[in-house]
Design a protein around this motif. Structure first.
Motif, PDB file in Angstrom:
ATOM      1  N   ARG A 121       0.340  -0.717  -0.116  1.00  0.00           N
ATOM      2  CA  ARG A 121       0.293   0.386  -0.169  1.00  0.00           C
ATOM      3  C   ARG A 121       0.644   0.891  -0.294  1.00  0.00           C
ATOM      4  O   ARG A 121       0.529   2.115  -0.915  1.00  0.00           O
ATOM      5  CB  ARG A 121      -0.785  -0.266   1.375  1.00  0.00           C
ATOM      6  CG  ARG A 121      -1.365   0.961   1.797  1.00  0.00           C
ATOM      7  CD  ARG A 121      -2.714   1.087   2.459  1.00  0.00           C
ATOM      8  NE  ARG A 121      -3.488   0.170   2.573  1.00  0.00           N
ATOM      9  CZ  ARG A 121      -3.522  -0.338   3.953  1.00  0.00           C
ATOM     10  NH1 ARG A 121      -3.770   0.973   4.888  1.00  0.00           N
ATOM     11  NH2 ARG A 121      -4.079  -0.993   4.647  1.00  0.00           N
ATOM     12  N   TYR A 122       1.804   1.139   1.016  1.00  0.00           N
ATOM     13  CA  TYR A 122       2.361   2.459   1.144  1.00  0.00           C
ATOM     14  C   TYR A 122       3.939   2.000   0.034  1.00  0.00           C
ATOM     15  O   TYR A 122       5.110   3.891  -0.061  1.00  0.00           O
ATOM     16  CB  TYR A 122       2.834   2.380   2.928  1.00  0.00           C
ATOM     17  CG  TYR A 122       1.536   2.766   3.255  1.00  0.00           C
ATOM     18  CD1 TYR A 122       0.741   4.268   3.097  1.00  0.00           C
ATOM     19  CD2 TYR A 122       1.132   1.769   4.215  1.00  0.00           C
ATOM     20  CE1 TYR A 122       0.125   4.498   3.826  1.00  0.00           C
ATOM     21  CE2 TYR A 122       0.437   2.707   4.838  1.00  0.00           C
ATOM     22  CZ  TYR A 122      -0.502   3.542   4.411  1.00  0.00           C
ATOM     23  OH  TYR A 122      -1.176   3.411   5.213  1.00  0.00           O
ATOM     24  N   ASP A 123       4.064   1.263  -0.462  1.00  0.00           N
ATOM     25  CA  ASP A 123       5.120   1.133  -1.464  1.00  0.00           C
ATOM     26  C   ASP A 123       6.782   0.825  -0.671  1.00  0.00           C
ATOM     27  O   ASP A 123       7.481   1.915  -1.017  1.00  0.00           O
ATOM     28  CB  ASP A 123       5.361   2.260  -2.427  1.00  0.00           C
ATOM     29  CG  ASP A 123       6.459   2.037  -3.402  1.00  0.00           C
ATOM     30  OD1 ASP A 123       6.609   0.861  -3.822  1.00  0.00           O
ATOM     31  OD2 ASP A 123       7.165   2.904  -4.291  1.00  0.00           O
ATOM     32  N   ILE A 124       6.961   0.515   0.360  1.00  0.00           N
ATOM     33  CA  ILE A 124       7.919   0.336   1.217  1.00  0.00           C
ATOM     34  C   ILE A 124       8.908   0.062   0.891  1.00  0.00           C
ATOM     35  O   ILE A 124       8.864  -1.697   0.719  1.00  0.00           O
ATOM     36  CB  ILE A 124       7.749  -0.157   2.546  1.00  0.00           C
ATOM     37  CG1 ILE A 124       6.758   1.271   3.493  1.00  0.00           C
ATOM     38  CG2 ILE A 124       8.821  -0.203   3.481  1.00  0.00           C
ATOM     39  CD1 ILE A 124       6.066   0.392   4.716  1.00  0.00           C
ATOM     40  N   ASP A 125      10.186   0.111   0.412  1.00  0.00           N
ATOM     41  CA  ASP A 125      11.793  -0.430  -0.531  1.00  0.00           C
ATOM     42  C   ASP A 125      12.033  -0.577   0.712  1.00  0.00           C
ATOM     43  O   ASP A 125      12.877  -0.390   1.629  1.00  0.00           O
ATOM     44  CB  ASP A 125      12.195   1.470  -1.221  1.00  0.00           C
ATOM     45  CG  ASP A 125      12.786  -0.119  -1.548  1.00  0.00           C
ATOM     46  OD1 ASP A 125      13.354  -1.577  -2.037  1.00  0.00           O
ATOM     47  OD2 ASP A 125      14.714   0.988  -2.270  1.00  0.00           O
ATOM     48  N   VAL A 195      10.908  -1.310   8.812  1.00  0.00           N
ATOM     49  CA  VAL A 195      10.430  -0.459   9.851  1.00  0.00           C
ATOM     50  C   VAL A 195       9.999   1.510  10.277  1.00  0.00           C
ATOM     51  O   VAL A 195       9.524   2.125  10.173  1.00  0.00           O
ATOM     52  CB  VAL A 195      11.248  -0.612  11.486  1.00  0.00           C
ATOM     53  CG1 VAL A 195      12.870  -0.665  11.528  1.00  0.00           C
ATOM     54  CG2 VAL A 195      10.168  -0.453  12.878  1.00  0.00           C
ATOM     55  N   LYS A 196      11.632   1.444   9.241  1.00  0.00           N
ATOM     56  CA  LYS A 196      11.426   3.059   8.853  1.00  0.00           C
ATOM     57  C   LYS A 196      10.141   3.415   7.886  1.00  0.00           C
ATOM     58  O   LYS A 196       9.502   4.570   8.125  1.00  0.00           O
ATOM     59  CB  LYS A 196      13.193   3.808   8.404  1.00  0.00           C
ATOM     60  CG  LYS A 196      13.945   3.138   9.315  1.00  0.00           C
ATOM     61  CD  LYS A 196      15.396   3.815   8.044  1.00  0.00           C
ATOM     62  CE  LYS A 196      16.652   4.219   8.402  1.00  0.00           C
ATOM     63  NZ  LYS A 196      17.546   4.435   7.642  1.00  0.00           N
ATOM     64  N   SER A 201       4.470   5.766   7.499  1.00  0.00           N
ATOM     65  CA  SER A 201       3.400   5.928   7.050  1.00  0.00           C
ATOM     66  C   SER A 201       2.268   5.957   7.950  1.00  0.00           C
ATOM     67  O   SER A 201       1.004   5.251   8.211  1.00  0.00           O
ATOM     68  CB  SER A 201       3.494   4.945   5.913  1.00  0.00           C
ATOM     69  OG  SER A 201       3.157   3.868   6.563  1.00  0.00           O
ATOM     70  N   LEU A 202       2.448   6.256   8.875  1.00  0.00           N
ATOM     71  CA  LEU A 202       1.583   6.342  10.276  1.00  0.00           C
ATOM     72  C   LEU A 202       0.336   7.046  10.367  1.00  0.00           C
ATOM     73  O   LEU A 202       0.520   8.406   8.990  1.00  0.00           O
ATOM     74  CB  LEU A 202       2.162   6.489  11.092  1.00  0.00           C
ATOM     75  CG  LEU A 202       3.162   5.639  12.546  1.00  0.00           C
ATOM     76  CD1 LEU A 202       4.175   6.148  13.216  1.00  0.00           C
ATOM     77  CD2 LEU A 202       2.440   4.259  12.134  1.00  0.00           C
ATOM     78  N   PRO A 203      -1.218   7.514  10.141  1.00  0.00           N
ATOM     79  CA  PRO A 203      -1.854   7.676  10.338  1.00  0.00           C
ATOM     80  C   PRO A 203      -1.099   9.233  10.688  1.00  0.00           C
ATOM     81  O   PRO A 203      -0.576   9.395  11.511  1.00  0.00           O
ATOM     82  CB  PRO A 203      -3.129   7.367  11.084  1.00  0.00           C
ATOM     83  CG  PRO A 203      -2.624   5.937  10.223  1.00  0.00           C
ATOM     84  CD  PRO A 203      -1.212   5.797  10.818  1.00  0.00           C
ATOM     85  N   THR A 207       1.447  11.242  16.358  1.00  0.00           N
ATOM     86  CA  THR A 207       2.498  11.834  16.192  1.00  0.00           C
ATOM     87  C   THR A 207       3.260  10.967  17.711  1.00  0.00           C
ATOM     88  O   THR A 207       3.188  10.237  18.594  1.00  0.00           O
ATOM     89  CB  THR A 207       2.307  13.202  17.753  1.00  0.00           C
ATOM     90  OG1 THR A 207       1.097  13.379  17.012  1.00  0.00           O
ATOM     91  CG2 THR A 207       3.299  14.068  18.206  1.00  0.00           C
ATOM     92  N   LEU A 208       4.614  11.601  16.039  1.00  0.00           N
ATOM     93  CA  LEU A 208       5.650   9.889  17.250  1.00  0.00           C
ATOM     94  C   LEU A 208       6.769  10.842  17.257  1.00  0.00           C
ATOM     95  O   LEU A 208       7.372  11.460  16.822  1.00  0.00           O
ATOM     96  CB  LEU A 208       6.050   9.519  15.402  1.00  0.00           C
ATOM     97  CG  LEU A 208       7.565   8.801  15.818  1.00  0.00           C
ATOM     98  CD1 LEU A 208       7.739   7.147  17.077  1.00  0.00           C
ATOM     99  CD2 LEU A 208       7.746   8.142  14.795  1.00  0.00           C
TER     100      LEU A 208
END
Length: 439
Positions: A121-125, A195-196, A201-203, A207-208
């Protein structure tokens, strides 16, 4: 007031972290903040909890705190196997009770499938490859493990392929192993990159805060987390920080922070790749749990992981890196004598949160404090699954998997500290010695 006695302190030499795409860390927390939901620990479990809570409560802010940078700590240091199958090392056939095994597999698959969905979904490489895994053996004791596990997989009705040593070079290049059990359901990843990508891609209502180590906690109807530059007050606190949950006052003397170590080579040249042969990427786990894990990555590096240390404070100790890199080199040379000039670029350690009965913790720790802790080396799939289930449970849902983790006995108590240190260190040394050529 609970003063946090031990904070994460990982070495700076993790190859996965340095080779993954750089990202801008989120700012550390400053000042005073209040939130309904606060999660401590932004590894696989904490990220899954935060993401799912944000979906359940889109109008509420979810605060996620990480002591280091995302991807720098434990979640970015594993060997990168996203495993679907149960593997109960305490059972003769490595499957054990069939009903429990089926539920464990559902749990693992729920975490694995969720990660696959997010990567797409988020195209995480993150070099995710759905290529299965080999469990390989060279000594008779290891081959007996493969035969036992095969019988367990038959009972579970899962596919596999038993590959004899003469055929293995077509798969993994090396002639080192005598037999391997291939199972097709495992995915391989670059863990720090994954994990990065999950963190970035968090909603929007999560708040991180990174580089925000908590130094004190005050429990009550609301929990106050204090750090060097301020405080965060939580209506509901969720701990997803594995063995560091003990520093927060929970499960003391029930988790064992054990480190394992890995080395990663430079990329092989085209000539070296041809000399090795085999498939372009693969992963091998040892039949003996104290043996060596090996991977060929999509960017043509070779990973070797073995050796263990018991670090009761959960912090890295440089002396072990110096000690174990020579062991990694010996393991590499046994397996890849055709590659004498391929050197390591990185060597690092990473923590596992283990319990003596191989059980994790899921549930309420005290009033308004909850935990999903002690992944027993299965943080990628099990951590992701239990993190998502934690959010579902706190949102009022119930399911077969939620009931399963809630009803787990949890980590059992350890003997007193001096005795447990002696026992763990002896078992680690003895296990590595018995592994023989598997190491």
């Amino acid at each position: 007031m609970t003063r946090i006695s031990s904070l994460p302190a990982d070495d700076a030499t993790c190859g996965w972290y340095h080779l993954s795409k750089p990202r801008q860390a989120r700012p550390a927390h400053q000042g005073q903040t209040s939130a309904r939901w606060v999660i401590v620990g932004a590894g696989y479990t904490g990220l899954a909890t935060a993401r799912q809570l944000a979906l359940h409560f889109p109008d509420q802010e979810i605060v996620l705190i990480e002591a280091q940078e995302v991807g720098f700590g434990t979640s970015g240091r594993n060997a990168g196997f996203v495993i679907d199958l149960p593997h109960d090392i305490g059972a003769p056939d490595y499957i054990g009770d069939i009903d429990t095994a089926r539920t464990v597999m559902k749990l693992n698959l729920s975490g694995q499938n969720y990660l696959k969905e997010l990567v797409e979904r988020y195209d995480i490489d993150c070099q995710m490859k759905h290529c299965g895994k080999y469990q390989a053996a060279v000594e008779p004791r290891g081959i007996a493990v493969l035969d036992a596990y095969r019988s367990g997989l038959d009972k579970l009705g899962q596919p596999y392929q038993m590959i004899e040593g003469a055929e293995l070079p077509e798969h993994i290049g090396t002639h080192f192993y005598r037999k391997a059990l291939f199972t097709p359901g495992t995915s391989l990843i670059q863990p720090a990159a994954l994990v990065k990508g999950l963190a970035d891609s968090l909603p929007a209502n999560v708040t991180l805060y990174e580089n925000t180590p908590v130094s004190e906690v005050e429990y009550g109807a609301r929990t106050v987390l204090r750090h060097a530059n301020g405080s965060i007050t939580a209506d509901k606190l969720i701990l997803t920080n594995n063995a560091f949950g003990m520093s927060f006052g929970f499960l003391k003397g029930r988790m064992l922070p054990v480190f394992t170590y890995a080395s990663l080579t430079r990329p092989m040249t085209p000539v070296e790749q041809a000399r090795l042969g085999g498939r372009p990427y693969w992963g091998v786990i040892p039949a003996d749990p104290f043996g060596t894990t090996v991977r060929r990555t999509p960017d043509n590096r070779l990973l070797v992981r073995n050796s263990f240390s018991f670090n009761p404070d959960g912090r890295s100790n440089p002396k072990y890196l110096e000690r174990f890199v020579s062991r990694h080199r010996a393991s590499f040379e046994r397996r890849f004598p055709m590659l004498p000039s391929v050197q390591f670029e990185y060597t690092w350690g990473g923590a596992l949160a283990l319990s003596r009965n191989h059980a994790g913790y899921f549930g309420q720790l005290r009033e308004n404090v909850y935990g999903a802790l002690c992944c027993n080396g299965l943080g990628v799939t099990r951590g992701t699954a239990t993190g998502k289930l934690m959010a579902d449970w706190l949102a009022g849902e119930r399911s077969e998997l939620i009931d399963f983790v809630l009803n787990s006995p949890g980590p059992c108590a350890n003997p007193p500290a001096p005795i447990v240190a002696l026992g763990v260190n002896f078992n680690l040394l003895w296990g590595q010695y018995r592994a023989g050529q598997e190491s």
